[in-house]
Design a protein around this motif. Sequence first.
Motif, mmCIF file in Angstrom:
data_model
loop_
_atom_site.group_PDB
_atom_site.id
_atom_site.type_symbol
_atom_site.label_atom_id
_atom_site.label_comp_id
_atom_site.label_asym_id
_atom_site.label_seq_id
_atom_site.Cartn_x
_atom_site.Cartn_y
_atom_site.Cartn_z
ATOM 1 N N ILE A 107 143.010 15.240 6.537
ATOM 2 C CA ILE A 107 142.712 14.858 5.154
ATOM 3 C C ILE A 107 142.087 13.507 5.436
ATOM 4 N N THR A 108 141.038 13.615 4.303
ATOM 5 C CA THR A 108 140.404 12.084 4.159
ATOM 6 C C THR A 108 139.822 11.985 2.854
ATOM 7 N N ARG A 109 139.501 10.716 2.554
ATOM 8 C CA ARG A 109 138.947 10.271 1.368
ATOM 9 C C ARG A 109 137.331 10.094 1.289
ATOM 10 N N ALA A 110 136.988 10.294 2.526
ATOM 11 C CA ALA A 110 135.563 9.943 2.781
ATOM 12 C C ALA A 110 134.533 10.979 2.037
ATOM 13 N N LEU A 111 134.715 11.961 1.672
ATOM 14 C CA LEU A 111 134.006 12.960 1.107
ATOM 15 C C LEU A 111 133.658 12.633 -0.442
ATOM 16 N N THR A 112 134.914 12.566 -1.124
ATOM 17 C CA THR A 112 134.741 12.262 -2.643
ATOM 18 C C THR A 112 135.460 11.188 -3.375
ATOM 19 N N GLY A 113 136.353 10.760 -2.235
ATOM 20 C CA GLY A 113 136.874 9.694 -2.931
ATOM 21 C C GLY A 113 138.599 10.017 -3.255
ATOM 22 N N ARG A 114 138.623 11.359 -3.191
ATOM 23 C CA ARG A 114 140.080 12.216 -3.323
ATOM 24 C C ARG A 114 140.558 12.565 -2.155
ATOM 25 N N PRO A 115 141.936 12.720 -1.861
ATOM 26 C CA PRO A 115 142.265 13.148 -0.544
ATOM 27 C C PRO A 115 141.892 14.459 -0.311
ATOM 28 N N ALA A 116 141.453 15.009 0.782
ATOM 29 C CA ALA A 116 140.992 16.393 0.996
ATOM 30 C C ALA A 116 140.930 16.765 2.253
ATOM 31 N N ARG A 117 140.992 18.057 2.667
ATOM 32 C CA ARG A 117 141.094 18.453 4.151
ATOM 33 C C ARG A 117 139.891 19.081 4.524
ATOM 34 N N ALA A 118 139.144 18.564 5.659
ATOM 35 C CA ALA A 118 138.100 19.170 6.018
ATOM 36 C C ALA A 118 137.785 18.744 7.480
ATOM 37 N N ILE A 119 136.847 19.382 8.115
ATOM 38 C CA ILE A 119 136.603 19.101 9.598
ATOM 39 C C ILE A 119 135.770 17.709 9.659
ATOM 40 N N PRO A 120 136.073 16.667 10.413
ATOM 41 C CA PRO A 120 135.598 15.548 10.360
ATOM 42 C C PRO A 120 134.110 15.514 11.110
ATOM 43 N N ASN A 121 133.120 14.723 10.561
ATOM 44 C CA ASN A 121 131.567 14.768 11.196
ATOM 45 C C ASN A 121 131.222 13.227 11.052
ATOM 46 N N GLU A 122 130.103 12.861 11.178
ATOM 47 C CA GLU A 122 129.763 11.662 11.355
ATOM 48 C C GLU A 122 129.630 10.758 9.986
ATOM 49 N N LEU A 123 129.424 11.511 8.929
ATOM 50 C CA LEU A 123 129.801 11.287 7.600
ATOM 51 C C LEU A 123 131.164 10.424 7.260
ATOM 52 N N ILE A 124 132.317 11.277 7.874
ATOM 53 C CA ILE A 124 133.618 11.099 7.574
ATOM 54 C C ILE A 124 133.771 9.772 8.435
ATOM 55 N N THR A 125 133.682 9.869 9.646
ATOM 56 C CA THR A 125 134.093 8.988 10.589
ATOM 57 C C THR A 125 133.319 7.699 10.250
ATOM 58 N N THR A 126 132.190 7.712 9.797
ATOM 59 C CA THR A 126 131.539 6.450 9.787
ATOM 60 C C THR A 126 132.149 5.628 8.533
ATOM 61 N N LEU A 127 132.501 6.177 7.410
ATOM 62 C CA LEU A 127 133.183 5.676 6.194
ATOM 63 C C LEU A 127 134.505 5.327 6.634
ATOM 64 N N GLU A 128 135.206 6.145 7.478
ATOM 65 C CA GLU A 128 136.564 5.807 7.630
ATOM 66 C C GLU A 128 136.812 4.573 8.425
ATOM 67 N N GLU A 129 135.653 4.509 9.540
ATOM 68 C CA GLU A 129 135.837 3.131 10.433
ATOM 69 C C GLU A 129 135.979 1.919 9.563
ATOM 70 N N VAL A 130 135.472 1.856 8.410
ATOM 71 C CA VAL A 130 135.271 0.607 7.773
ATOM 72 C C VAL A 130 136.059 0.696 6.399
ATOM 73 N N GLY A 131 136.574 1.838 6.024
ATOM 74 C CA GLY A 131 137.416 2.120 5.185
ATOM 75 C C GLY A 131 136.708 1.979 3.842
ATOM 76 N N ALA A 132 135.399 2.332 3.695
ATOM 77 C CA ALA A 132 134.495 2.267 2.468
ATOM 78 C C ALA A 132 134.653 3.538 1.566
ATOM 79 N N TYR A 133 135.399 3.302 0.750
ATOM 80 C CA TYR A 133 135.854 4.310 -0.424
ATOM 81 C C TYR A 133 135.589 3.902 -1.862
#
Length: 358
Positions: free
Chosen positions: A270-296
């Motif tokens: 589950i990540t907020r990195a795709l749309t700003g809402r919690p959602a379950r997806a397979i992580p990729n570079e977009l997700i991990t990059t935004l998650e590393e800095v908490g940029a939502y």
Amino acid sequence: MMDPLAWRRFAERLGVRHPLIQAPMAGGLSPPDLAVAVTEAGGMGSLGTADASPEAIRQQAKSVRSRTSGPYGINLFAPRAPVAAGDPGPVLGLLARFHAELGLPAPEVAEAPLPDFQAQVEVVLEAAPTVFSFTFGIPDASVLEAMRARGILIVGTATNVREALALEAAGVDAIVAQGSEAGGHRGSFGGSFEAGLVGTLALVPQVVDAVRLPVIASGGIMDGRGIAAARMLGAAGVQLGTAFLRCQESGTVPAHREVLREARDESSRITRALTGRPARAIPNELITTLEEVGAYLPYPQHHGATRALRGAAAQRGDTRFMTLWAGQGVGLSREGPAAELVRTLMAETEAALGAVRG
């Protein structure tokens, strides 16, 4: 406990042979072809049109109805109260290098990333599907009353008992109990999303005991064993999304299908990195990059900021930046025609229940 009559009664109410609902997955994943195939096979197909324009919803509904007289559903996101806009600078700064890499214009936050809800509702009323379903909350009472007046069944999404009780009080006809295993967006609306991280096995029987409505089990159900288990827990129906993503009629692009084919139980999160809402997806570079800095950014502002990149990546089959929705049951997913999957699922269910009875 399993109530065989509940399963049968709900099937009759939907007008289907099997109360097996193909989840209404937005973003083009559940197009008319998939909905028609599932309905014609005896289940109920659905259109995930939450992010579609009113005219696109109209055309999709016409496409379904021109090819089947059977039941189908249309899903929308319930509108939420506006949230304060965040500072887009950090997110846009990170996205800028990805845009440059794909030769896209500089990223920006769309002013209206989601269509007008009331205009969408008018088209749903015009189309008069069997079911109007929604997630993220509860639409205004006037919307629900209009649906009832058109004879449309109303189905809401709950991720805990508190939300299920709120939906029952609002007068819905059935409730989807969305377990934490489910792919895509969490339907949580009653408090923090963490309070809605209840697994399907725990959630379904508690919702069944708390409300007097048919409960549709959703989340991690991929085969007949899962359907049989849901029935044993008291569910009157089931809703499957990830199970249909590799079907030939789904809107999944080839690159996404390949990732799903290789995915296993631990592949999604589950990540907020795709749309700003919690959602379950397979992580990729977009997700991990935004998650590393908490940029939502808040939803739907963040959705608007990332949408162009995700869309372009999907068109190019670039899995680094596209949306790879998947539930925790993805390792059990299968390829092939949707109708064949429906028939297999129901045969597996009967075999599983027969083994229990025997």
